[in-house]
Scaffold this active site. Structure first.
Site, PDB file in Angstrom:
ATOM      1  N   GLY A   1     -35.677 105.708  12.901  1.00 53.77           N
ATOM      2  CA  GLY A   1     -37.051 105.131  12.193  1.00 53.77           C
ATOM      3  C   GLY A   1     -36.269 104.309  11.016  1.00 53.77           C
ATOM      4  CD  GLN A   2     -39.747 100.462   8.760  1.00 49.18           C
ATOM      5  OE1 GLN A   2     -39.366  99.518   8.061  1.00 49.18           O
ATOM      6  NE2 GLN A   2     -40.761 100.884   8.589  1.00 49.18           N
TER       7      GLN A   2
ATOM      8  CB  ALA B   1     -44.226 110.013  10.710  1.00 47.23           C
TER       9      ALA B   1
ATOM     10  CG  ASP C   1     -39.999 115.032  22.053  1.00 46.31           C
ATOM     11  OD1 ASP C   1     -40.713 115.011  21.118  1.00 46.31           O
ATOM     12  OD2 ASP C   1     -40.057 115.135  23.335  1.00 46.31           O
TER      13      ASP C   1
ATOM     14  CB  THR D   1     -49.240 107.921   4.114  1.00 49.54           C
ATOM     15  OG1 THR D   1     -49.624 106.796   4.253  1.00 49.54           O
ATOM     16  CG2 THR D   1     -50.032 108.937   4.827  1.00 49.54           C
ATOM     17  CG  ASP D   2     -50.352 103.986   1.579  1.00 44.31           C
ATOM     18  OD1 ASP D   2     -49.584 104.592   2.302  1.00 44.31           O
ATOM     19  OD2 ASP D   2     -50.672 102.852   1.382  1.00 44.31           O
TER      20      ASP D   2
ATOM     21  CE1 TYR E   1     -48.911 107.675   9.710  1.00 43.41           C
ATOM     22  CE2 TYR E   1     -50.249 106.605   8.000  1.00 43.41           C
ATOM     23  CZ  TYR E   1     -48.958 107.130   8.360  1.00 43.41           C
ATOM     24  OH  TYR E   1     -47.832 107.081   7.798  1.00 43.41           O
TER      25      TYR E   1
ATOM     26  CB  THR F   1     -45.289 105.262  11.855  1.00 43.86           C
ATOM     27  OG1 THR F   1     -44.612 104.617  12.572  1.00 43.86           O
ATOM     28  CG2 THR F   1     -44.428 106.401  10.819  1.00 43.86           C
TER      29      THR F   1
HETATM   30  N1  LIG Z   1     -43.937 102.668   7.802  1.00 41.29           N
HETATM   31  C1  LIG Z   1     -45.044 102.605   6.780  1.00 41.29           C
HETATM   32  O1  LIG Z   1     -45.446 101.644   6.726  1.00 41.29           O
HETATM   33  C2  LIG Z   1     -45.117 104.114   6.253  1.00 41.29           C
HETATM   34  C3  LIG Z   1     -46.027 104.048   5.059  1.00 41.29           C
HETATM   35  C4  LIG Z   1     -46.540 105.182   4.219  1.00 41.29           C
HETATM   36  C5  LIG Z   1     -45.854 106.169   4.656  1.00 41.29           C
HETATM   37  N2  LIG Z   1     -44.990 106.560   5.660  1.00 41.29           N
HETATM   38  C6  LIG Z   1     -44.288 107.445   6.097  1.00 41.29           C
HETATM   39  O2  LIG Z   1     -42.888 107.512   5.989  1.00 41.29           O
HETATM   40  C7  LIG Z   1     -41.960 108.143   6.644  1.00 41.29           C
HETATM   41  C8  LIG Z   1     -41.010 107.188   7.431  1.00 41.29           C
HETATM   42  O3  LIG Z   1     -41.740 106.262   7.780  1.00 41.29           O
HETATM   43  P1  LIG Z   1     -40.865 104.980   8.875  1.00 41.29           P
HETATM   44  O4  LIG Z   1     -41.474 103.749   8.248  1.00 41.29           O
HETATM   45  O5  LIG Z   1     -39.517 105.321   8.670  1.00 41.29           O
HETATM   46  O6  LIG Z   1     -41.232 105.204  10.218  1.00 41.29           O
HETATM   47  P2  LIG Z   1     -40.815 104.733  11.627  1.00 41.29           P
HETATM   48  O7  LIG Z   1     -39.845 103.451  11.398  1.00 41.29           O
HETATM   49  O8  LIG Z   1     -41.802 104.436  12.506  1.00 41.29           O
HETATM   50  O9  LIG Z   1     -39.765 105.929  12.317  1.00 41.29           O
HETATM   51  C9  LIG Z   1     -40.590 106.872  12.668  1.00 41.29           C
HETATM   52  C10 LIG Z   1     -39.488 107.525  13.463  1.00 41.29           C
HETATM   53  O10 LIG Z   1     -40.168 108.857  14.042  1.00 41.29           O
HETATM   54  C11 LIG Z   1     -39.629 108.669  15.422  1.00 41.29           C
HETATM   55  N3  LIG Z   1     -40.679 109.859  16.195  1.00 41.29           N
HETATM   56  C12 LIG Z   1     -41.642 109.459  16.673  1.00 41.29           C
HETATM   57  N4  LIG Z   1     -42.314 110.422  17.714  1.00 41.29           N
HETATM   58  C13 LIG Z   1     -41.397 111.391  17.732  1.00 41.29           C
HETATM   59  C14 LIG Z   1     -41.095 112.587  18.326  1.00 41.29           C
HETATM   60  N5  LIG Z   1     -41.901 113.131  19.054  1.00 41.29           N
HETATM   61  N6  LIG Z   1     -39.927 113.431  18.329  1.00 41.29           N
HETATM   62  C15 LIG Z   1     -38.716 112.842  17.341  1.00 41.29           C
HETATM   63  N7  LIG Z   1     -38.988 111.649  16.612  1.00 41.29           N
HETATM   64  C16 LIG Z   1     -40.239 110.928  16.679  1.00 41.29           C
HETATM   65  C17 LIG Z   1     -39.604 107.868  15.932  1.00 41.29           C
HETATM   66  O11 LIG Z   1     -38.597 107.659  16.928  1.00 41.29           O
HETATM   67  P3  LIG Z   1     -38.294 106.557  18.163  1.00 41.29           P
HETATM   68  O12 LIG Z   1     -37.422 105.747  17.219  1.00 41.29           O
HETATM   69  O13 LIG Z   1     -37.711 107.163  19.145  1.00 41.29           O
HETATM   70  O14 LIG Z   1     -39.721 105.961  18.292  1.00 41.29           O
HETATM   71  C18 LIG Z   1     -38.801 107.097  14.830  1.00 41.29           C
HETATM   72  O15 LIG Z   1     -37.519 106.982  14.869  1.00 41.29           O
HETATM   73  C19 LIG Z   1     -43.096 108.721   7.750  1.00 41.29           C
HETATM   74  O16 LIG Z   1     -43.494 110.039   7.545  1.00 41.29           O
HETATM   75  C20 LIG Z   1     -44.235 107.938   7.402  1.00 41.29           C
HETATM   76  O17 LIG Z   1     -45.487 108.532   7.879  1.00 41.29           O
HETATM   77  C21 LIG Z   1     -44.789 105.166   6.405  1.00 41.29           C
END
Ligand SMILES: NC(=O)c1ccc[n+]([C@@H]2O[C@H](COP(=O)([O-])OP(=O)(O)OC[C@H]3O[C@@H](n4cnc5c(N)ncnc54)[C@H](OP(=O)(O)O)[C@@H]3O)[C@@H](O)[C@H]2O)c1
Length: 300
Positions: A12-13, A60, A36, A101-102, A125, A62
């Protein structure tokens, strides 16, 4: 002795950005294939094998709109999995860093949110992420819950990439201008977490809790898209990047009502980061600086 860290969601990011920055630790950076999170059994087995001193959980569910139609999976990944991770961490006397998250707020406040403000998520979410926060608190181990917003970065799918792609193919863009928040780069988050770790280690119990954790300042999605295009155009000449099709005058501000989505989103996502600064002396750069850093690292 070198601290052992178990990091989830490494593709993830935020997970990817953390993996490249936690170099001074013994790091177990796990993808979905390696751990997983939909399986409590796998979580328990992997954590017991690795025996980390700290678990960091950026993984997460997301997909905000998809969560409306797949609430069970959203809750499994965003609420049950963090609870199981926290229980296993507690069993080992380990600490836990989790991201939230916000979207735990309803967005009706007209100034930036404070950590102690009332939460009232308006979409599945947000509700599932809030349930994750509550589950971790109930386990009662040393933890940090870092609420961030509008995450994008060099790596992964995100708003920045979508805008640049559309801007290279379309004559005009229509972008929502009545939702406000802080675009936050995964790079800024990861660099901030590295700083936090140095301050947190000696004082785990006293600093435990929820923190807002975003790039500073705020804008609308329209403001963010405009700055992406301006920043691209500023860098394009020296970098020899291809010209965008869209001109900045053809980026059009629209309202949330003009762009209906399955999940409701808060109009005000602005988070006040004062607690982070006060407790850890850590501040993330402005959202414009975060964007500049990310775009400088990109290639087209
Ligand atoms: N993105 C946003 O705008 C945002 C905003 C506010 C808060 N946040 C929070 O910040 C955190 C990081 O977000 P991010 O943007 O880095 O998210 P992201 O890029 O969507 O990455 C989420 C990661 O979670 C993994 N994942 C999903 N289901 C899974 C499972 N069953 N088992 C193991 N891994 C799993 C995904 O795996 P795959 O790569 O295999 O799909 C992905 O690598 C999260 O807690 C998110 O809720 C994000």
């Amino acid at each position: 002795m070198q601290k052992k860290i178990l990091l989830t969601g490494v593709n993830g990011q935020v997970g990817h950005a953390l993996k490249t920055r936690l170099l001074e630790y013994e790091l177990f950076a796990l993808s979905r294939e390696q751990l997983d999170l939909s399986s409590a059994h796998d979580i328990r087995r992997v954590v017991r094998e690795i025996k980390p001193d700290l678990i960091i959980n950026p993984a997460a569910f997301t997909a905000v709109d998809k969560a409306e139609t797949e609430p069970e999976l959203a809750y499994a990944i965003n609420a049950t999995a963090p609870q199981t991770l926290a229980e296993e961490a507690a069993r080992l006397n380990a600490a836990f860093i989790h991201f939230s998250t916000d979207y735990v707020y309803d967005g009706t406040k007209n100034v930036p949110y404070l950590e102690q403000d009332i939460v009232n998520p308006v979409c599945v979410y947000g509700k599932s992420k809030l349930a994750g926060e509550e589950a971790i608190r109930a386990v009662g181990l040393p933890h940090l819950i870092l609420r961030t917003s509008w995450v994008y970065g060099v790596y992964g799918k995100n708003f920045l990439k979508t805008i640049l792609h559309q801007a290279s193919e379309r004559d005009s863009l229509r972008i929502v201008a009545d939702q406000f928040g802080a675009p936050t780069s995964s790079e800024s988050i990861a660099e901030g977490v590295v700083k936090l770790l140095n301050v947190w280690q000696p004082d785990l119990e006293n600093k435990t809790g929820v923190y807002h954790f975003t790039n500073s300042g705020s804008t609308s999605w329209y403001g963010f898209a405009s700055e992406i295009i301006n920043e691209y155009n500023r860098l394009a000449i020296s970098r020899n990047w291809p010209a965008l099709k869209v001109s900045i005058d053809n980026v059009v501000a629209i309202t949330t009502a003009d762009y209906p989505t399955l999940a409701l989103r808060p109009a005000n996502s602005r988070l006040d980061n004062t607690k982070l600064k006060k407790m850890f002396h850590v501040e993330l750069p402005s959202w414009q600086q975060g964007l500049h850093q990310v775009m400088q690292a990109m290639a087209f």
